[in-house]
Design a protein around this motif. Sequence first.
Motif, short mmCIF file in Angstrom:
data_model
loop_
_atom_site.label_atom_id
_atom_site.label_comp_id
_atom_site.label_asym_id
_atom_site.label_seq_id
_atom_site.Cartn_x
_atom_site.Cartn_y
_atom_site.Cartn_z
N TYR A 27 18.11 40.35 53.77
CA TYR A 27 19.13 41.23 53.18
C TYR A 27 20.44 41.13 53.95
N ASP A 28 21.51 41.44 53.27
CA ASP A 28 22.83 41.55 53.90
C ASP A 28 22.97 43.01 54.33
N MET A 29 22.84 43.26 55.64
CA MET A 29 22.72 44.64 56.13
C MET A 29 23.82 45.00 57.12
N PRO A 30 24.18 46.30 57.18
CA PRO A 30 25.22 46.74 58.13
C PRO A 30 24.65 46.87 59.54
N VAL A 31 25.17 46.09 60.49
CA VAL A 31 24.70 46.18 61.87
C VAL A 31 25.47 47.26 62.64
N GLN A 32 26.76 47.44 62.26
CA GLN A 32 27.55 48.52 62.86
C GLN A 32 28.75 48.83 61.97
N TYR A 33 29.37 49.97 62.23
CA TYR A 33 30.56 50.43 61.50
C TYR A 33 31.71 50.50 62.51
N PRO A 34 32.94 50.84 62.08
CA PRO A 34 34.06 50.87 63.02
C PRO A 34 33.84 51.76 64.25
N LEU A 35 32.98 52.77 64.13
CA LEU A 35 32.68 53.66 65.26
C LEU A 35 32.10 52.87 66.44
N GLY A 36 31.31 51.83 66.15
CA GLY A 36 30.69 51.01 67.20
C GLY A 36 29.29 51.51 67.55
N VAL A 37 28.45 50.59 68.01
CA VAL A 37 27.03 50.88 68.20
C VAL A 37 26.79 52.06 69.15
N LYS A 38 27.47 52.08 70.29
CA LYS A 38 27.21 53.15 71.28
C LYS A 38 27.58 54.52 70.72
N LYS A 39 28.74 54.62 70.08
CA LYS A 39 29.16 55.93 69.52
C LYS A 39 28.26 56.34 68.35
N GLU A 40 27.82 55.36 67.55
CA GLU A 40 26.89 55.66 66.46
C GLU A 40 25.58 56.21 67.01
N HIS A 41 25.10 55.59 68.07
CA HIS A 41 23.87 56.03 68.75
C HIS A 41 24.02 57.47 69.23
N LEU A 42 25.08 57.74 69.97
CA LEU A 42 25.29 59.09 70.54
C LEU A 42 25.53 60.13 69.45
N HIS A 43 26.20 59.72 68.37
CA HIS A 43 26.45 60.65 67.26
C HIS A 43 25.12 61.08 66.62
N THR A 44 24.19 60.13 66.48
CA THR A 44 22.89 60.46 65.89
C THR A 44 22.11 61.42 66.78
N ARG A 45 22.20 61.23 68.09
CA ARG A 45 21.51 62.13 69.03
C ARG A 45 22.13 63.53 69.02
N ASP A 46 23.46 63.62 68.76
CA ASP A 46 24.16 64.91 68.85
C ASP A 46 24.29 65.63 67.51
N SER A 47 24.35 64.85 66.41
CA SER A 47 24.69 65.44 65.13
C SER A 47 23.78 64.93 64.01
N ALA A 48 24.28 64.06 63.14
CA ALA A 48 23.45 63.49 62.07
C ALA A 48 23.99 62.13 61.66
N GLY A 49 23.09 61.17 61.55
CA GLY A 49 23.47 59.82 61.13
C GLY A 49 22.75 59.45 59.85
N LEU A 50 23.45 58.67 59.00
CA LEU A 50 22.85 58.21 57.74
C LEU A 50 22.64 56.70 57.81
N PHE A 51 21.39 56.28 57.58
CA PHE A 51 21.00 54.87 57.65
C PHE A 51 20.58 54.39 56.27
N ASP A 52 20.99 53.20 55.90
CA ASP A 52 20.48 52.56 54.69
C ASP A 52 19.29 51.71 55.11
N VAL A 53 18.09 52.11 54.70
CA VAL A 53 16.89 51.33 55.04
C VAL A 53 16.20 50.85 53.75
N SER A 54 17.03 50.56 52.75
CA SER A 54 16.51 50.13 51.44
C SER A 54 15.86 48.76 51.47
#
Length: 372
Positions: A27-54
């Motif tokens: 599949y053609d999948m999103p590895v990261q967004y403009p936020l960047g991997v580290k900030k995405e990681h920390l955001h999920t731990r602190d708030s809520a993250g949405l993942f496409d796992v289709s």
Amino acid sequence: MSEQLNKTALFNMHVAAGAKMVPFAGYDMPVQYPLGVKKEHLHTRDSAGLFDVSHMGQLRLKGEGAAAALEALVPVDIIDLPSQKQRYAFFTNEEGGIMDDLMVANFGDHLFVVVNAACKEQDIAHLQAHLPKGVELEVIDDRALLALQGPKAADVLSRLQPVVANMLFMDSITIDINGIECYVSRSGYTGEDGYEISVPNDKAAELAETLTSFEEVEWIGLGARDSLRLECGLCLYGHDLDTTTTPVEASLLWGISKNRRADGERAGGFPGADIILKQIETKDVNRKRVGLVGQTKAPVREGCKLFDANDTEIGVITSGTAGPTAGKPVSMGYLRTDLAVIGTEVFAEVRGKKLAMTVEKMPFVPQRYYRG
């Protein structure tokens, strides 16, 4: 390259959100967004993250004896799986190796099964080869799969459908969210509280747009999904688990149901049972999966060899990350059984240098599933 890749129903949304797209399990999948991997990681731990796992495989098993038929292929209690509950399982081969790990939910009139993307075709063939007459396997290809993960996931989703607030970890139900029929389980792959939501392809973008419109929610890519699951001690198939590794070597004894063990009322009966049950009884395996923490700041990645103080090779790293929440490099890998003891010091070879690591208990970051 991307010409031959499958695209999920949310592909255009990822591109519009500025995602970096990579090939993953066909599949053609999103590895990261403009936020960047580290900030995405920390955001999920602190708030809520949405993942496409289709990209994951969604299957339905129907017919009399479906639970017994599936149970014959896994060392897990499926027959007594309560309605509206989900359970972790793994397919084993005749050598006791793990063919794939999967989730099984009991929806009353059918079993809903989610398998790994890279193993999807193999798993479907494996099931079709072993299912008795009267048990039907349906491949669900008209639904996407979203994961909403993090400490604020329940607050966000319950604004759209209050029922989800009362769900416990591993509950699995069919409900309407904004008029869309969804299969929702309170589970995920980050170690955080959260939900996995199966949604019709033609409604997936609408639901994803609604969810990402909440201030708490950010899109999260595969990069952070990997570092999140590793910090919480969760295995990735094809890396930490494979066909040459038994559940006992993989330290997955908790995943083998008591009633399928040697003294259980439905003991054995799954592929490789003799080997696996003997390993449980004798504890006789050559290697074990362990957690390892680096004593330097350098992350130790998959494939790095492990040595003892005498320079003897004793194991290998199967997953590694910088550990954004743990605050130190964390890895998992396989060590010779006599050394797979908390506190043991080993040395990982990274670019020709030997870096000290210590065997530590997993998870490296506490799991925060909601059990009521």
